[in-house]
Design an enzyme around this catalytic site. Sequence first.
Site, PDB file in Angstrom:
ATOM      1  N   GLY A 250       0.762  -1.426  -0.199  1.00  0.00           N
ATOM      2  CA  GLY A 250       0.215   0.326   0.088  1.00  0.00           C
ATOM      3  C   GLY A 250       0.980   1.458   0.187  1.00  0.00           C
ATOM      4  N   ASP A 251       2.145   1.372   0.741  1.00  0.00           N
ATOM      5  CA  ASP A 251       3.083   2.740   0.643  1.00  0.00           C
ATOM      6  C   ASP A 251       3.566   2.866  -0.272  1.00  0.00           C
ATOM      7  OD1 ASP A 251       2.336   1.960   3.441  1.00  0.00           O
ATOM      8  OD2 ASP A 251       4.236   0.979   4.145  1.00  0.00           O
TER       9      ASP A 251
HETATM   10  N1  LIG Z   1      -1.413 -10.163  -3.834  1.00  0.00           N
HETATM   11  C1  LIG Z   1      -0.841  -9.052  -4.336  1.00  0.00           C
HETATM   12  N2  LIG Z   1      -0.492  -9.160  -5.978  1.00  0.00           N
HETATM   13  C2  LIG Z   1      -1.072  -8.465  -6.654  1.00  0.00           C
HETATM   14  N3  LIG Z   1      -0.752  -7.145  -6.729  1.00  0.00           N
HETATM   15  C3  LIG Z   1      -1.187  -7.043  -5.044  1.00  0.00           C
HETATM   16  C4  LIG Z   1      -0.774  -7.946  -3.978  1.00  0.00           C
HETATM   17  N4  LIG Z   1      -1.393  -7.121  -2.659  1.00  0.00           N
HETATM   18  C5  LIG Z   1      -1.232  -5.706  -2.552  1.00  0.00           C
HETATM   19  N5  LIG Z   1      -1.034  -5.758  -4.537  1.00  0.00           N
HETATM   20  C6  LIG Z   1      -0.713  -4.711  -5.297  1.00  0.00           C
HETATM   21  O1  LIG Z   1      -0.319  -3.424  -3.843  1.00  0.00           O
HETATM   22  C7  LIG Z   1      -1.736  -2.252  -4.248  1.00  0.00           C
HETATM   23  C8  LIG Z   1      -1.910  -1.719  -2.468  1.00  0.00           C
HETATM   24  O2  LIG Z   1      -1.767  -3.320  -1.843  1.00  0.00           O
HETATM   25  P1  LIG Z   1      -3.261  -3.222  -0.150  1.00  0.00           P
HETATM   26  O3  LIG Z   1      -3.061  -4.726   0.022  1.00  0.00           O
HETATM   27  O4  LIG Z   1      -4.202  -3.149  -0.965  1.00  0.00           O
HETATM   28  O5  LIG Z   1      -2.621  -2.466   0.285  1.00  0.00           O
HETATM   29  P2  LIG Z   1      -2.939  -1.893   2.051  1.00  0.00           P
HETATM   30  O6  LIG Z   1      -1.419  -2.684   2.314  1.00  0.00           O
HETATM   31  O7  LIG Z   1      -2.886  -0.443   2.240  1.00  0.00           O
HETATM   32  O8  LIG Z   1      -3.918  -2.208   2.592  1.00  0.00           O
HETATM   33  C9  LIG Z   1      -2.694  -3.162  -4.662  1.00  0.00           C
HETATM   34  O9  LIG Z   1      -3.602  -2.506  -5.004  1.00  0.00           O
HETATM   35  C10 LIG Z   1      -2.218  -3.772  -5.319  1.00  0.00           C
HETATM   36  O10 LIG Z   1      -2.069  -2.914  -6.805  1.00  0.00           O
HETATM   37  O1  LIG Z   2       1.829   2.472  11.182  1.00  0.00           O
HETATM   38  P1  LIG Z   2       0.852   1.288  11.825  1.00  0.00           P
HETATM   39  O2  LIG Z   2      -0.837   1.272  11.072  1.00  0.00           O
HETATM   40  O3  LIG Z   2       1.192   0.391  12.562  1.00  0.00           O
HETATM   41  O4  LIG Z   2       1.548   0.465  10.334  1.00  0.00           O
HETATM   42  C1  LIG Z   2       2.906  -0.027  10.117  1.00  0.00           C
HETATM   43  C2  LIG Z   2       3.257  -1.065   9.295  1.00  0.00           C
HETATM   44  O5  LIG Z   2       2.882  -1.221   7.984  1.00  0.00           O
HETATM   45  C3  LIG Z   2       3.735  -0.768   7.245  1.00  0.00           C
HETATM   46  O6  LIG Z   2       4.618  -0.033   6.671  1.00  0.00           O
HETATM   47  C4  LIG Z   2       2.807  -1.643   5.849  1.00  0.00           C
HETATM   48  O7  LIG Z   2       2.205  -0.818   5.289  1.00  0.00           O
HETATM   49  P2  LIG Z   2       1.041  -1.268   4.678  1.00  0.00           P
HETATM   50  O8  LIG Z   2       1.283  -2.871   4.127  1.00  0.00           O
HETATM   51  O9  LIG Z   2       0.387  -1.017   4.805  1.00  0.00           O
HETATM   52  O10 LIG Z   2       1.569  -0.715   3.085  1.00  0.00           O
HETATM   53  C5  LIG Z   2       4.953  -2.089   8.018  1.00  0.00           C
HETATM   54  O11 LIG Z   2       6.021  -0.846   7.371  1.00  0.00           O
HETATM   55  C6  LIG Z   2       4.684  -1.015   8.991  1.00  0.00           C
HETATM   56  O12 LIG Z   2       5.446  -2.393  10.301  1.00  0.00           O
END
Ligand SMILES: Nc1ncnc2c1ncn2[C@@H]1O[C@H](COP(=O)(O)OP(=O)(O)O)[C@@H](O)[C@H]1O
Ligand SMILES: O=P(O)(O)OC[C@H]1O[C@](O)(COP(=O)(O)O)[C@@H](O)[C@@H]1O
Length: 305
Positions: A250-251
């Site tokens: 997500g980041d």
């Molecule tokens: N299993 C996966 N396969 C392919 N792309 C992924 C996968 N997980 C995440 N992504 C990509 O990364 C983006 C952000 O991941 P997501 O898990 O939705 O965000 P967050 O970490 O903020 O919950 C997704 O919209 C997708 O484009």
């Molecule tokens: O600040 P929060 O919400 O506790 O999240 C921190 C965690 O999120 C992350 O930044 C990962 O975030 P995402 O998987 O949502 O992109 C990790 O590196 C870290 O451990």
Amino acid sequence: MIYSITLNPSIDYVVTSDQLFLGRVNRLTETTKLPGGKGINVSRILQALAVPTVALGFLGGFTGDFIKNALKADDLPCDFTPIAADTRINVKLRAESETELNAPGPRITDDEQHTFITALTERLQPGDVVVMAGSLPPDLPASFYRDLIPAIHTAHAEFVIDTTGQALLDTLADHPLVVKPNHHELAALFNDAPYPSIEATVQAGRKLLTLGAQHVLVSMAGKGALLIEADRAYHGNTKPQQVINSVGAGDSMLAGFTGRLTAGATPLEAFKTALACGSATAYSQDLATREKIDDVLATVTVKEV
Ligand SMILES: Nc1ncnc2c1ncn2[C@@H]1O[C@H](COP(=O)(O)OP(=O)(O)O)[C@@H](O)[C@H]1O
Ligand SMILES: O=P(O)(O)OC[C@H]1O[C@](O)(COP(=O)(O)O)[C@@H](O)[C@@H]1O
């Protein structure tokens, strides 16, 4: 310049086990320590995209030193405010599924908070973007992000925010440049049950535009993501590969979109890079490299929905 703010960084301790049994001894097959925290991840991906960035926030103790050294080894420009307490460790457990154990974070004193705010406001120049991402350590007021916005606007800079719930809703009237909830966070924002379709998700995401956000992405993990505009919306994804570690996906997506948009790309072009960055990270052990992002970018598909 794009400044990332990580108020609550972490060492991400990524551990692998074939299976996980609660209440028993589990033997790990692999362990890795990575510098983590949402803003830090955003800056690392911006650096991979050659977009100028500086990572800001709080770091302290031996854990803070680990992160500082890891970022220094990668030549990532940083200016963290030192704190007396130890930066947290988050455990990312990879067994049959991924489980995350995120710690609350260290104590931040009033003096440390003031030092940070002064350092940030002294740096800001017109046109800068401040990415505020991730949870707040327990001592910071819930309004900490919102309270930074007047100084950002006074400097004629913009902000991007990646947080959840009321803290996110409270900033929308101040027109964040980008917001990117995932589909679960979006439903939780409006006290809705999970959305049954893309159309329902687009409708809910559009409310964020109405409430003031300038650009809205909704990520849906393996199901790709949505770019939602006032009069149209796009769904995009990448060619599936083996998912290795989706922490930071997500980041990475937020960094890809913000980096390209601020460099002058159209929202649709920026969205394609965002999709590539998110998936490239999910397909990598650590955050994606530039090479991996370019490789995945060639497989991005987007259609209007
Ligand atoms: N299993 C996966 N396969 C392919 N792309 C992924 C996968 N997980 C995440 N992504 C990509 O990364 C983006 C952000 O991941 P997501 O898990 O939705 O965000 P967050 O970490 O903020 O919950 C997704 O919209 C997708 O484009
Ligand atoms: O600040 P929060 O919400 O506790 O999240 C921190 C965690 O999120 C992350 O930044 C990962 O975030 P995402 O998987 O949502 O992109 C990790 O590196 C870290 O451990």
